[in-house]
Each structure stands twice: as structure tokens, then as C-alpha cells.
Design a protein around this motif. Structure first.
Motif, short mmCIF file in Angstrom:
data_model
loop_
_atom_site.label_atom_id
_atom_site.label_comp_id
_atom_site.label_asym_id
_atom_site.label_seq_id
_atom_site.Cartn_x
_atom_site.Cartn_y
_atom_site.Cartn_z
N ASP A 100 0.85 -1.31 -0.14
CA ASP A 100 0.01 -0.01 0.12
C ASP A 100 0.84 1.39 -0.12
O ASP A 100 0.62 2.14 -0.59
N ASP A 101 1.99 1.36 0.74
CA ASP A 101 2.62 2.37 0.85
C ASP A 101 4.20 2.20 0.96
O ASP A 101 4.75 1.71 1.89
N ILE A 102 4.59 2.12 -0.32
CA ILE A 102 6.11 1.55 -0.37
C ILE A 102 7.31 2.59 0.64
O ILE A 102 8.19 2.02 0.83
N GLN A 103 6.88 3.89 0.61
CA GLN A 103 7.70 4.55 1.43
C GLN A 103 7.77 4.08 2.84
O GLN A 103 8.95 4.00 3.39
N LEU A 104 6.61 3.95 3.37
CA LEU A 104 6.70 3.20 4.75
C LEU A 104 7.26 1.96 4.82
O LEU A 104 7.75 1.51 5.80
N SER A 105 6.92 1.21 3.70
CA SER A 105 7.46 -0.27 3.83
C SER A 105 8.79 -0.29 3.76
O SER A 105 9.36 -0.99 4.51
N ILE A 106 9.65 0.45 3.06
CA ILE A 106 11.07 0.42 2.83
C ILE A 106 11.60 0.85 4.31
O ILE A 106 12.72 0.53 4.72
N ARG A 107 10.72 1.91 4.81
CA ARG A 107 11.44 2.48 6.13
C ARG A 107 11.04 1.47 7.33
O ARG A 107 12.23 1.12 8.06
N ASN A 108 10.02 0.60 7.18
CA ASN A 108 10.15 -0.32 8.23
C ASN A 108 11.23 -1.57 8.10
O ASN A 108 11.63 -1.93 8.88
N LEU A 109 11.31 -1.83 6.80
CA LEU A 109 12.29 -3.06 6.75
C LEU A 109 13.61 -2.44 7.04
O LEU A 109 14.43 -3.26 7.54
N ALA A 110 14.21 -1.02 6.75
CA ALA A 110 15.37 -0.49 7.42
C ALA A 110 15.37 -0.58 8.68
O ALA A 110 16.36 -0.70 9.49
N ALA A 111 14.55 -0.31 9.38
CA ALA A 111 14.18 -0.51 10.91
C ALA A 111 14.61 -1.93 11.26
O ALA A 111 15.01 -2.20 12.42
N TYR A 112 14.02 -2.67 10.75
CA TYR A 112 14.14 -4.09 11.09
C TYR A 112 15.71 -4.57 10.84
O TYR A 112 16.23 -5.32 11.78
N VAL A 113 16.21 -3.98 9.78
CA VAL A 113 17.75 -4.34 9.56
C VAL A 113 18.60 -3.68 10.72
O VAL A 113 19.37 -4.34 11.22
N LEU A 114 18.08 -2.51 10.85
CA LEU A 114 18.83 -1.59 12.18
C LEU A 114 18.85 -2.58 13.46
O LEU A 114 19.67 -2.67 13.83
N GLN A 115 17.64 -2.78 13.70
CA GLN A 115 17.55 -3.67 14.81
C GLN A 115 18.17 -4.92 14.64
O GLN A 115 18.83 -5.38 16.06
N ALA A 116 18.31 -5.76 13.57
CA ALA A 116 19.25 -6.72 13.82
C ALA A 116 20.48 -6.59 13.75
O ALA A 116 21.51 -7.36 14.33
N VAL A 117 21.22 -5.29 13.48
CA VAL A 117 22.74 -4.86 13.62
C VAL A 117 23.07 -4.72 14.95
O VAL A 117 23.99 -4.94 15.45
N HIS A 118 21.91 -3.93 15.45
CA HIS A 118 22.34 -3.36 16.69
C HIS A 118 22.81 -4.18 17.80
O HIS A 118 22.29 -5.07 17.96
N ARG A 119 24.08 -3.71 18.50
CA ARG A 119 24.51 -4.62 19.69
C ARG A 119 24.82 -6.15 19.01
O ARG A 119 24.70 -6.93 19.95
N ASN A 120 25.14 -6.35 17.49
CA ASN A 120 25.24 -7.71 17.32
C ASN A 120 26.60 -8.07 16.98
O ASN A 120 27.30 -7.20 15.95
N ASN A 121 27.25 -9.15 17.53
CA ASN A 121 28.69 -9.48 17.02
C ASN A 121 28.63 -10.61 16.10
O ASN A 121 29.61 -11.39 16.16
N TRP A 122 27.64 -10.85 15.67
CA TRP A 122 27.34 -12.03 14.86
C TRP A 122 27.98 -13.50 15.26
O TRP A 122 28.18 -14.42 14.33
#
Length: 135
Positions: A82-104
Motif C-alpha cells: 500500500d505504501d512503499i515509502q513506509l514499507s522500506i522505512r520499516n524494513l530498514a528499521a528491522y535491519v537496524l534492529q538486527a545489526v544493533h549490538r550484534n557481534n554475529w
């Protein structure tokens, strides 16, 4: 005995596996290669090493390095959202959460990220059909 890394390939593979595990609905998680035309299956995350600099010396004459990485996050504009701009921001936020404080999963061989941020990106100005953000 502390874990050590002997090359960037080990780190890169651990990041790919970590993002894939954290976000299993991604269609593509791979290396960013600006010299190749890539037909992306989205949602996608392409990883790029943007900078490398020496850090403190460690035992055995080895030098640790500080890496700057970018995760290019993509959605195809033809995705049925429905809203690609909101969807891409949400996806970026999920990636940011996955990276934050992660030593893999690499323990003491890799420190937690020092700076994690997300902002609009441009994969290739001549490449239509995708919305992108950088993390």
C-alpha cells in the motif's frame, strides 16, 4: 581460548547468516557488487564494506581493524504494498534492529557496532524500479 578471525570472509559470511536468520522473509541477502548489474529479488539486503582502518595491535603482531559497513536495503517498486515509502522505512528499521549490538556469534573476535543509523539510499541513480535505504 578467544575466537580470532583470519580474514574478512569469515566476518562477511557471519553477517549474511545473522541477517538471514533475523529476517527470514528476505528474498536476497548477499554482497553488494557495484560492478555487476544485479537483478534483485526483493525484499533484499546487499552488504558493502565501505571503509577499513587499523585499530589497536593485538597479540602475535596482528592488527585489529575497524570496519564500516553499509547494508543496502531494497524493495521493488512493483511490490504489491500500500505504501512503499513506509514499507522500506520499516524494513530498514528491522535491519537496524538486527545489526544493533550484534557481534554475529563471533564472540570476542568482533565488537558490537559503535554507530548504527539508517537513511534513504540510492543503489544506482540510473536504476529505476527500487526504493532503497542504507543501514
Amino acid at each position: 581460548m578467544p575466537l580470532t578471525l583470519n580474514n574478512l570472509t569469515q566476518y562477511h559470511q557471519a553477517v549474511i547468516e545473522g541477517i538471514t536468520a533475523a529476517l527470514p522473509n528476505l528474498a536476497t541477502v548477499a554482497a553488494y557488487n557495484p560492478t555487476e548489474e544485479q537483478q534483485l529479488k526483493t525484499p533484499a539486503v546487499l552488504l558493502e564494506l565501505t571503509q577499513m582502518e587499523p585499530a589497536e595491535a593485538i597479540s602475535g603482531g596482528r592488527i585489529s581493524v575497524n570496519l564500516s559497513m553499509a547494508a543496502h536495503v531494497f524493495l521493488a517498486k512493483n511490490n504489491k504494498v500500500d505504501d512503499i515509502q513506509l514499507s522500506i522505512r520499516n524494513l530498514a528499521a528491522y535491519v537496524l534492529q538486527a545489526v544493533h549490538r550484534n557481534n554475529w556469534g563471533l564472540g570476542g573476535a568482533v565488537g558490537n557496532p559503535k554507530t548504527v543509523e539508517a537513511f534513504p539510499g540510492s543503489f544506482n541513480p540510473d536504476c529505476d524500479g527500487y526504493e532503497s535505504w542504507l543501514v
